[in-house]
Design a protein around this motif. Structure first.
Motif, PDB file in Angstrom:
ATOM      1  N   MET A   1      -6.783  50.857  29.615  1.00 49.91           N
ATOM      2  CA  MET A   1      -7.721  50.789  30.719  1.00 49.91           C
ATOM      3  C   MET A   1      -8.586  49.537  30.628  1.00 49.91           C
ATOM      4  O   MET A   1      -8.750  48.843  31.603  1.00 49.91           O
ATOM      5  CB  MET A   1      -8.588  52.052  30.714  1.00 49.91           C
ATOM      6  N   ILE A   2      -9.127  49.269  29.460  1.00 49.77           N
ATOM      7  CA  ILE A   2      -9.960  48.084  29.292  1.00 49.77           C
ATOM      8  C   ILE A   2      -9.138  46.826  29.532  1.00 49.77           C
ATOM      9  O   ILE A   2      -9.586  45.890  30.168  1.00 49.77           O
ATOM     10  CB  ILE A   2     -10.619  48.057  27.893  1.00 49.77           C
ATOM     11  N   ARG A   3      -7.926  46.822  29.069  1.00 52.44           N
ATOM     12  CA  ARG A   3      -7.056  45.665  29.249  1.00 52.44           C
ATOM     13  C   ARG A   3      -6.822  45.372  30.732  1.00 52.44           C
ATOM     14  O   ARG A   3      -6.850  44.234  31.166  1.00 52.44           O
ATOM     15  CB  ARG A   3      -5.739  45.899  28.535  1.00 52.44           C
ATOM     16  N   ILE A   4      -6.624  46.419  31.521  1.00 57.16           N
ATOM     17  CA  ILE A   4      -6.424  46.249  32.961  1.00 57.16           C
ATOM     18  C   ILE A   4      -7.677  45.661  33.589  1.00 57.16           C
ATOM     19  O   ILE A   4      -7.626  44.747  34.390  1.00 57.16           O
ATOM     20  CB  ILE A   4      -6.054  47.594  33.628  1.00 57.16           C
ATOM     21  N   PHE A   5      -8.840  46.187  33.209  1.00 59.65           N
ATOM     22  CA  PHE A   5     -10.101  45.679  33.758  1.00 59.65           C
ATOM     23  C   PHE A   5     -10.286  44.202  33.422  1.00 59.65           C
ATOM     24  O   PHE A   5     -10.625  43.414  34.268  1.00 59.65           O
ATOM     25  CB  PHE A   5     -11.283  46.490  33.226  1.00 59.65           C
ATOM     26  N   ARG A   6     -10.020  43.832  32.197  1.00 60.98           N
ATOM     27  CA  ARG A   6     -10.168  42.432  31.807  1.00 60.98           C
ATOM     28  C   ARG A   6      -9.206  41.544  32.592  1.00 60.98           C
ATOM     29  O   ARG A   6      -9.558  40.463  32.992  1.00 60.98           O
ATOM     30  CB  ARG A   6      -9.928  42.254  30.305  1.00 60.98           C
ATOM     31  N   GLY A   7      -8.009  42.032  32.805  1.00 61.88           N
ATOM     32  CA  GLY A   7      -7.040  41.252  33.558  1.00 61.88           C
ATOM     33  C   GLY A   7      -7.495  41.008  34.986  1.00 61.88           C
ATOM     34  O   GLY A   7      -7.364  39.926  35.522  1.00 61.88           O
ATOM     35  N   LYS A   8      -8.066  42.027  35.607  1.00 65.15           N
ATOM     36  CA  LYS A   8      -8.553  41.874  36.982  1.00 65.15           C
ATOM     37  C   LYS A   8      -9.745  40.938  37.046  1.00 65.15           C
ATOM     38  O   LYS A   8      -9.839  40.109  37.919  1.00 65.15           O
ATOM     39  CB  LYS A   8      -8.917  43.235  37.580  1.00 65.15           C
ATOM     40  N   SER A   9     -10.693  41.075  36.128  1.00 65.06           N
ATOM     41  CA  SER A   9     -11.871  40.216  36.176  1.00 65.06           C
ATOM     42  C   SER A   9     -11.509  38.780  35.831  1.00 65.06           C
ATOM     43  O   SER A   9     -12.093  37.850  36.359  1.00 65.06           O
ATOM     44  CB  SER A   9     -12.969  40.734  35.244  1.00 65.06           C
ATOM     45  N   ALA A  10     -10.547  38.593  34.949  1.00 69.42           N
ATOM     46  CA  ALA A  10     -10.138  37.244  34.596  1.00 69.42           C
ATOM     47  C   ALA A  10      -9.493  36.541  35.787  1.00 69.42           C
ATOM     48  O   ALA A  10      -9.492  35.320  35.857  1.00 69.42           O
ATOM     49  CB  ALA A  10      -9.182  37.273  33.409  1.00 69.42           C
ATOM     50  N   ALA A  11      -8.949  37.313  36.725  1.00 70.49           N
ATOM     51  CA  ALA A  11      -8.295  36.729  37.888  1.00 70.49           C
ATOM     52  C   ALA A  11      -9.306  36.278  38.947  1.00 70.49           C
ATOM     53  O   ALA A  11      -8.967  35.533  39.845  1.00 70.49           O
ATOM     54  CB  ALA A  11      -7.322  37.725  38.504  1.00 70.49           C
ATOM     55  N   LYS A  12     -10.549  36.737  38.838  1.00 71.63           N
ATOM     56  CA  LYS A  12     -11.573  36.359  39.814  1.00 71.63           C
ATOM     57  C   LYS A  12     -12.189  35.014  39.438  1.00 71.63           C
ATOM     58  O   LYS A  12     -12.383  34.722  38.269  1.00 71.63           O
ATOM     59  CB  LYS A  12     -12.705  37.386  39.839  1.00 71.63           C
ATOM     60  N   PRO A  13     -12.556  34.228  40.438  1.00 69.82           N
ATOM     61  CA  PRO A  13     -13.302  32.997  40.141  1.00 69.82           C
ATOM     62  C   PRO A  13     -14.750  33.333  39.792  1.00 69.82           C
ATOM     63  O   PRO A  13     -15.242  34.409  40.127  1.00 69.82           O
ATOM     64  CB  PRO A  13     -13.218  32.202  41.442  1.00 69.82           C
ATOM     65  N   THR A  14     -15.430  32.404  39.153  1.00 69.98           N
ATOM     66  CA  THR A  14     -16.846  32.594  38.873  1.00 69.98           C
ATOM     67  C   THR A  14     -17.652  32.247  40.114  1.00 69.98           C
ATOM     68  O   THR A  14     -17.175  31.538  41.010  1.00 69.98           O
ATOM     69  CB  THR A  14     -17.297  31.700  37.704  1.00 69.98           C
ATOM     70  N   SER A  15     -18.879  32.743  40.154  1.00 69.26           N
ATOM     71  CA  SER A  15     -19.754  32.419  41.286  1.00 69.26           C
ATOM     72  C   SER A  15     -20.033  30.918  41.338  1.00 69.26           C
ATOM     73  O   SER A  15     -20.141  30.341  42.423  1.00 69.26           O
ATOM     74  CB  SER A  15     -21.054  33.214  41.213  1.00 69.26           C
ATOM     75  N   SER A  16     -20.117  30.267  40.177  1.00 68.30           N
ATOM     76  CA  SER A  16     -20.342  28.818  40.170  1.00 68.30           C
ATOM     77  C   SER A  16     -19.130  28.050  40.686  1.00 68.30           C
ATOM     78  O   SER A  16     -19.278  27.016  41.342  1.00 68.30           O
ATOM     79  CB  SER A  16     -20.725  28.330  38.769  1.00 68.30           C
ATOM     80  N   GLU A  17     -17.928  28.564  40.430  1.00 68.91           N
ATOM     81  CA  GLU A  17     -16.730  27.918  40.960  1.00 68.91           C
ATOM     82  C   GLU A  17     -16.675  28.030  42.484  1.00 68.91           C
ATOM     83  O   GLU A  17     -16.321  27.075  43.178  1.00 68.91           O
ATOM     84  CB  GLU A  17     -15.469  28.534  40.348  1.00 68.91           C
ATOM     85  N   VAL A  18     -17.058  29.174  43.017  1.00 66.55           N
ATOM     86  CA  VAL A  18     -17.097  29.359  44.471  1.00 66.55           C
ATOM     87  C   VAL A  18     -18.143  28.427  45.078  1.00 66.55           C
ATOM     88  O   VAL A  18     -17.891  27.767  46.084  1.00 66.55           O
ATOM     89  CB  VAL A  18     -17.366  30.831  44.841  1.00 66.55           C
ATOM     90  N   LEU A  19     -19.303  28.342  44.446  1.00 65.48           N
ATOM     91  CA  LEU A  19     -20.364  27.454  44.921  1.00 65.48           C
ATOM     92  C   LEU A  19     -19.881  26.010  44.983  1.00 65.48           C
ATOM     93  O   LEU A  19     -19.983  25.342  46.016  1.00 65.48           O
ATOM     94  CB  LEU A  19     -21.588  27.576  44.008  1.00 65.48           C
ATOM     95  N   THR A  20     -19.333  25.524  43.892  1.00 64.10           N
ATOM     96  CA  THR A  20     -18.841  24.138  43.835  1.00 64.10           C
ATOM     97  C   THR A  20     -17.715  23.911  44.829  1.00 64.10           C
ATOM     98  O   THR A  20     -17.728  22.922  45.574  1.00 64.10           O
ATOM     99  CB  THR A  20     -18.374  23.794  42.409  1.00 64.10           C
ATOM    100  N   SER A  21     -16.761  24.822  44.869  1.00 66.09           N
ATOM    101  CA  SER A  21     -15.616  24.669  45.777  1.00 66.09           C
ATOM    102  C   SER A  21     -16.060  24.638  47.230  1.00 66.09           C
ATOM    103  O   SER A  21     -15.563  23.829  48.021  1.00 66.09           O
ATOM    104  CB  SER A  21     -14.615  25.813  45.575  1.00 66.09           C
ATOM    105  N   TYR A  22     -17.003  25.499  47.585  1.00 63.74           N
ATOM    106  CA  TYR A  22     -17.448  25.524  48.978  1.00 63.74           C
ATOM    107  C   TYR A  22     -18.178  24.234  49.351  1.00 63.74           C
ATOM    108  O   TYR A  22     -17.937  23.675  50.426  1.00 63.74           O
ATOM    109  CB  TYR A  22     -18.337  26.740  49.256  1.00 63.74           C
ATOM    110  N   LEU A  23     -19.062  23.763  48.487  1.00 62.75           N
ATOM    111  CA  LEU A  23     -19.787  22.525  48.791  1.00 62.75           C
ATOM    112  C   LEU A  23     -18.835  21.334  48.908  1.00 62.75           C
ATOM    113  O   LEU A  23     -19.005  20.474  49.777  1.00 62.75           O
ATOM    114  CB  LEU A  23     -20.867  22.265  47.735  1.00 62.75           C
ATOM    115  N   LEU A  24     -17.813  21.293  48.070  1.00 56.45           N
ATOM    116  CA  LEU A  24     -16.809  20.221  48.178  1.00 56.45           C
ATOM    117  C   LEU A  24     -15.949  20.402  49.428  1.00 56.45           C
ATOM    118  O   LEU A  24     -15.626  19.433  50.115  1.00 56.45           O
ATOM    119  CB  LEU A  24     -15.933  20.193  46.926  1.00 56.45           C
ATOM    120  N   GLN A  25     -15.579  21.635  49.713  1.00 56.79           N
ATOM    121  CA  GLN A  25     -14.763  21.940  50.889  1.00 56.79           C
ATOM    122  C   GLN A  25     -15.464  21.494  52.168  1.00 56.79           C
ATOM    123  O   GLN A  25     -14.821  21.056  53.124  1.00 56.79           O
ATOM    124  CB  GLN A  25     -14.499  23.448  50.905  1.00 56.79           C
ATOM    125  N   CYS A  26     -16.794  21.593  52.187  1.00 56.28           N
ATOM    126  CA  CYS A  26     -17.589  21.198  53.362  1.00 56.28           C
ATOM    127  C   CYS A  26     -18.027  19.741  53.293  1.00 56.28           C
ATOM    128  O   CYS A  26     -18.860  19.305  54.090  1.00 56.28           O
ATOM    129  CB  CYS A  26     -18.822  22.086  53.488  1.00 56.28           C
TER     130      CYS A  26
END
Length: 140
Positions: A1-26
């Motif tokens: 169960m823990i392994r599945i949770f870690r796998g899912k969270s590892a697949a998500k980007p960080t909030s800082s990555e979204v922030l940087t990507s959006y500012l560059l995208q715009c």
């Protein structure tokens, strides 16, 4: 169960990555203000309320708050500055108010959001939300 949770969270980007990507995208806009769902990202900026963020050739002053089920970002292109006092002050206000205004803001946002955009990250697309559609590049 823990392994599945870690796998899912590892697949998500960080909030800082979204922030940087959006500012560059715009193309480094003068300002922007958006919401991102907690469930869409890994919150690597937890505890930060007002801080500098370097993106490309620009520095941004970021005002950030948790307003469950979202995180709210307000980004303004400004020169690098010492924001430690403001950061501590905003954090104090949130704690002093027990986070109640932030929670109310998040609940209200679920009804007031009227526009959605997709941010491309190296870990996949993330939806971000706006109270209204922004005029990209507008000074106001």
């Amino acid at each position: 169960m823990i392994r599945i949770f870690r796998g899912k969270s590892a697949a998500k980007p960080t909030s800082s990555e979204v922030l940087t990507s959006y500012l560059l995208q715009c193309k480094e806009p003068p300002w922007t203000s958006y919401f991102v769902k907690y469930s869409s990202v890994i919150d690597d900026q937890w505890g930060k309320s007002h801080f500098n963020w370097q993106v490309g050739a620009s520095n941004y002053h970021i005002l950030r708050t948790g307003c469950y089920p979202y995180m709210k970002y307000h980004c303004t292109k400004r020169p690098l500055d010492n924001l430690s006092f403001e950061d501590a002050f905003f954090r104090f206000i949130k704690v002093f108010n027990l986070g109640i205004p932030c929670l109310v803001y998040g609940i209200a946002a679920t009804y007031l959001i009227s526009h959605k955009e997709v941010v491309k990250t190296c870990k996949g697309d993330v939806n971000i939300y706006f109270l209204y559609k922004e005029d990209k590049g507008s000074l106001y």
